[in-house]
Structures are given as C-alpha cells and as structure tokens.
Design a protein around this motif. Structure first.
Motif, PDB file in Angstrom:
ATOM      1  N   LEU A   1      95.642  -6.803  27.302  1.00 46.96           N
ATOM      2  CA  LEU A   1      95.556  -7.002  25.845  1.00 46.96           C
ATOM      3  C   LEU A   1      95.566  -5.652  25.144  1.00 46.96           C
ATOM      4  O   LEU A   1      96.226  -5.465  24.116  1.00 46.96           O
ATOM      5  N   GLY A   2      94.842  -4.707  25.715  1.00 43.76           N
ATOM      6  CA  GLY A   2      94.786  -3.352  25.147  1.00 43.76           C
ATOM      7  C   GLY A   2      96.144  -2.671  25.183  1.00 43.76           C
ATOM      8  O   GLY A   2      96.573  -2.054  24.198  1.00 43.76           O
ATOM      9  N   LEU A   3      96.854  -2.818  26.323  1.00 46.61           N
ATOM     10  CA  LEU A   3      98.174  -2.179  26.448  1.00 46.61           C
ATOM     11  C   LEU A   3      99.164  -2.762  25.432  1.00 46.61           C
ATOM     12  O   LEU A   3      99.970  -2.030  24.855  1.00 46.61           O
ATOM     13  N   GLN A   4      99.076  -4.076  25.217  1.00 44.61           N
ATOM     14  CA  GLN A   4     100.029  -4.715  24.296  1.00 44.61           C
ATOM     15  C   GLN A   4      99.913  -4.166  22.871  1.00 44.61           C
ATOM     16  O   GLN A   4     100.887  -4.149  22.146  1.00 44.61           O
ATOM     17  N   VAL A   5      98.716  -3.760  22.469  1.00 45.54           N
ATOM     18  CA  VAL A   5      98.518  -3.317  21.077  1.00 45.54           C
ATOM     19  C   VAL A   5      98.407  -1.794  20.969  1.00 45.54           C
ATOM     20  O   VAL A   5      97.993  -1.270  19.935  1.00 45.54           O
ATOM     21  N   LYS A   6      98.813  -1.119  22.029  1.00 49.46           N
ATOM     22  CA  LYS A   6      98.665   0.340  22.107  1.00 49.46           C
ATOM     23  C   LYS A   6      99.268   1.072  20.896  1.00 49.46           C
ATOM     24  O   LYS A   6      98.706   2.038  20.401  1.00 49.46           O
ATOM     25  N   GLY A   7     100.428   0.583  20.433  1.00 43.63           N
ATOM     26  CA  GLY A   7     101.116   1.277  19.339  1.00 43.63           C
ATOM     27  C   GLY A   7     100.576   0.949  17.947  1.00 43.63           C
ATOM     28  O   GLY A   7     101.035   1.532  16.956  1.00 43.63           O
ATOM     29  N   LEU A   8      99.623   0.040  17.857  1.00 40.94           N
ATOM     30  CA  LEU A   8      99.150  -0.406  16.535  1.00 40.94           C
ATOM     31  C   LEU A   8      97.954   0.406  16.054  1.00 40.94           C
ATOM     32  O   LEU A   8      97.137   0.852  16.857  1.00 40.94           O
ATOM     33  N   LYS A   9      97.864   0.544  14.724  1.00 42.74           N
ATOM     34  CA  LYS A   9      96.650   1.151  14.166  1.00 42.74           C
ATOM     35  C   LYS A   9      95.627   0.025  14.032  1.00 42.74           C
ATOM     36  O   LYS A   9      95.845  -0.944  13.310  1.00 42.74           O
ATOM     37  N   VAL A  10      94.543   0.151  14.741  1.00 46.65           N
ATOM     38  CA  VAL A  10      93.506  -0.891  14.714  1.00 46.65           C
ATOM     39  C   VAL A  10      92.152  -0.252  14.407  1.00 46.65           C
ATOM     40  O   VAL A  10      91.665   0.591  15.162  1.00 46.65           O
ATOM     41  N   ASP A  11      91.553  -0.664  13.280  1.00 47.84           N
ATOM     42  CA  ASP A  11      90.205  -0.186  12.929  1.00 47.84           C
ATOM     43  C   ASP A  11      89.141  -1.217  13.305  1.00 47.84           C
ATOM     44  O   ASP A  11      87.970  -0.870  13.465  1.00 47.84           O
ATOM     45  N   VAL A  12      89.567  -2.485  13.372  1.00 46.05           N
ATOM     46  CA  VAL A  12      88.642  -3.596  13.631  1.00 46.05           C
ATOM     47  C   VAL A  12      89.397  -4.671  14.417  1.00 46.05           C
ATOM     48  O   VAL A  12      90.561  -4.934  14.136  1.00 46.05           O
ATOM     49  N   VAL A  13      88.696  -5.298  15.388  1.00 42.40           N
ATOM     50  CA  VAL A  13      89.221  -6.524  15.992  1.00 42.40           C
ATOM     51  C   VAL A  13      88.427  -7.688  15.406  1.00 42.40           C
ATOM     52  O   VAL A  13      87.184  -7.672  15.437  1.00 42.40           O
ATOM     53  N   ALA A  14      89.133  -8.667  14.831  1.00 42.26           N
ATOM     54  CA  ALA A  14      88.481  -9.880  14.334  1.00 42.26           C
ATOM     55  C   ALA A  14      88.807 -11.009  15.290  1.00 42.26           C
ATOM     56  O   ALA A  14      89.973 -11.304  15.551  1.00 42.26           O
ATOM     57  N   GLY A  15      87.778 -11.652  15.820  1.00 40.32           N
ATOM     58  CA  GLY A  15      87.971 -12.743  16.789  1.00 40.32           C
ATOM     59  C   GLY A  15      87.559 -14.066  16.185  1.00 40.32           C
ATOM     60  O   GLY A  15      86.662 -14.130  15.343  1.00 40.32           O
ATOM     61  N   ILE A  16      88.228 -15.117  16.617  1.00 39.38           N
ATOM     62  CA  ILE A  16      88.008 -16.431  16.026  1.00 39.38           C
ATOM     63  C   ILE A  16      87.188 -17.317  16.965  1.00 39.38           C
ATOM     64  O   ILE A  16      87.489 -17.429  18.158  1.00 39.38           O
ATOM     65  N   GLU A  17      86.132 -17.934  16.378  1.00 38.87           N
ATOM     66  CA  GLU A  17      85.268 -18.850  17.137  1.00 38.87           C
ATOM     67  C   GLU A  17      86.089 -19.982  17.738  1.00 38.87           C
ATOM     68  O   GLU A  17      86.938 -20.533  17.058  1.00 38.87           O
ATOM     69  N   SER A  18      85.766 -20.404  18.904  1.00 37.75           N
ATOM     70  CA  SER A  18      84.801 -19.761  19.772  1.00 37.75           C
ATOM     71  C   SER A  18      85.472 -19.019  20.929  1.00 37.75           C
ATOM     72  O   SER A  18      84.933 -18.052  21.451  1.00 37.75           O
ATOM     73  N   ARG A  19      86.664 -19.445  21.263  1.00 40.42           N
ATOM     74  CA  ARG A  19      87.273 -18.825  22.442  1.00 40.42           C
ATOM     75  C   ARG A  19      87.823 -17.430  22.152  1.00 40.42           C
ATOM     76  O   ARG A  19      88.086 -16.670  23.087  1.00 40.42           O
ATOM     77  N   GLY A  20      87.934 -17.084  20.854  1.00 42.28           N
ATOM     78  CA  GLY A  20      88.295 -15.710  20.500  1.00 42.28           C
ATOM     79  C   GLY A  20      87.143 -14.741  20.707  1.00 42.28           C
ATOM     80  O   GLY A  20      87.301 -13.529  20.591  1.00 42.28           O
TER      81      GLY A  20
END
Ligand code: AMP
Length: 176
Positions: free
Chosen positions: A44-63
């Motif tokens: 998951l980390g490798l897939q988003v390597k090129g993106l600027k990410v300040d926050v990960v927002a996860g969705i209840e509940s399996r996120g």
C-alpha cells in the motif's frame, strides 16, 4: 507469489451477504496471516509513493484495519471517518448510497487542517459512493484529496470512473 495472488487466495466470497444478490468479499482471513498483513502495508505504501500525503483518512470499519498502519508507514496522522453517532466531538456529516443501502458518515470538524493533502483508504472499492462521501467531508474542511487506496477493487462496478471527478490516483492491491 505476488501480493495480489496471496490476497485472492485467502479472501472469501460470501454469497447473499448482507443482502440477497451481494457477493461479499470477506477479508478477515487476511488478518490470520501476519506475514501477508505486513506485505499488504508495504505494498500500500509503495503504491502511493509518488503522492503528497499529509494525512491518511480511513473509513469505518474495515478501513481501520490497514489505514493506521499505512499512516504509520508514511509517518503521517490517521483520521477516522465513522458511521453516524460514533464520534464523540463536534462532527460534520455526509450521506451516501452503498452497493447495498444508504448510510451517513462523519468526521470530527477539526480532523483536517485547511490545505492538507489527504489519502483516503478503505478495504474495498465497489461503486465508490462511500469514498465520494468521504471526499466531500474532507473538502468541506479545506483538505485536498490526493488519492484513494484500497486492498480490493471490484472493477466491474466502475468505482474508479466515478472517482475520476476527484482524483485519478486510485490504487488497489487486488482487482476483480
Ligand atoms: P461503495 O461505496 O459502493 O464503493 O462500497 C464500499 C464500501 O462498502 C466499503 O466500505 C466496503 O467495505 C463495503 N462493501 C461494498 N460492497 C462490498 C462487497 N461486495 N464486499 C465487501 N465489502 C463491500
């Protein structure tokens, strides 16, 4: 074996859950395999390597299963987006349609700082309704959604197409 095959080997199809006509992808067998869980977080980390990410927002509940781990890997905060009535502090709300019904999600009004780049994570992309609702919450708080991260995408439901209005950065580890 690549991670997509490992995921597909263990994910269980549950027919007619939670409603007749739905084939539910049960990801709980993944959680019994700690090495696969570790691989998933890395991928998951490798897939988003090129993106600027300040926050990960996860969705209840399996996120919430992999979202916080992904945030830790990226060394950024994790923000929970929850079903209505679960978050204790002041919230903003958004209603949406599911593959099997409708619902309301919410997040704390101070969850995102104006201008932050947010990666939305959930276990599975179906029609995209849930993450579109999450996107609207984040945008309401002044956040910019930089991309979407899933374990599984049900490509035949065209969720990615729906998300194109918000971001073309849509990643999944296993596609059906
Ligand atoms: P959607 O809003 O249609 O993209 O639905 C995605 C959300 O509903 C995710 O939180 C999924 O966990 C759940 N979901 C929808 N369809 C399924 C399915 N066939 N199997 C497992 N979870 C699903």
């Amino acid at each position: 074996m690549i991670v997509a095959s490992k995921i597909k080997n263990v994910v269980r199809d549950v027919i007619d859950f939670p409603k007749p006509g739905i084939v539910f992808k049960d990801i709980t067998p993944i959680l019994k395999d700690p090495l696969l869980c570790a691989d998933i977080v890395i991928e998951l980390g490798l897939q988003v390597k090129g993106l600027k990410v300040d926050v990960v927002a996860g969705i209840e509940s399996r996120g919430f299963l992999f979202g916080p781990q992904l945030a830790q890997l990226l060394k950024v905060p994790f923000v929970p987006i929850r079903k209505e009535g679960k978050l204790p502090y002041k919230t903003i709300k958004q209603s949406y349609e599911l593959e099997y019904g409708s619902a309301v999600i919410e997040c704390h009004e101070d969850a995102i700082i104006n201008g932050q780049h947010v990666l939305i994570h959930d276990d599975l992309l179906a029609t995209g309704g849930t993450v579109v609702a999450a996107t609207k919450l984040i945008q309401q708080l002044g956040g910019a959604v930089t991309g979407y991260s899933f374990i599984i995408s049900l490509d035949f439901l065209n969720g990615k197409k729906r998300l194109a209005a918000y971001s073309d950065q849509v990643f999944a580890l296993a596609n059906y």
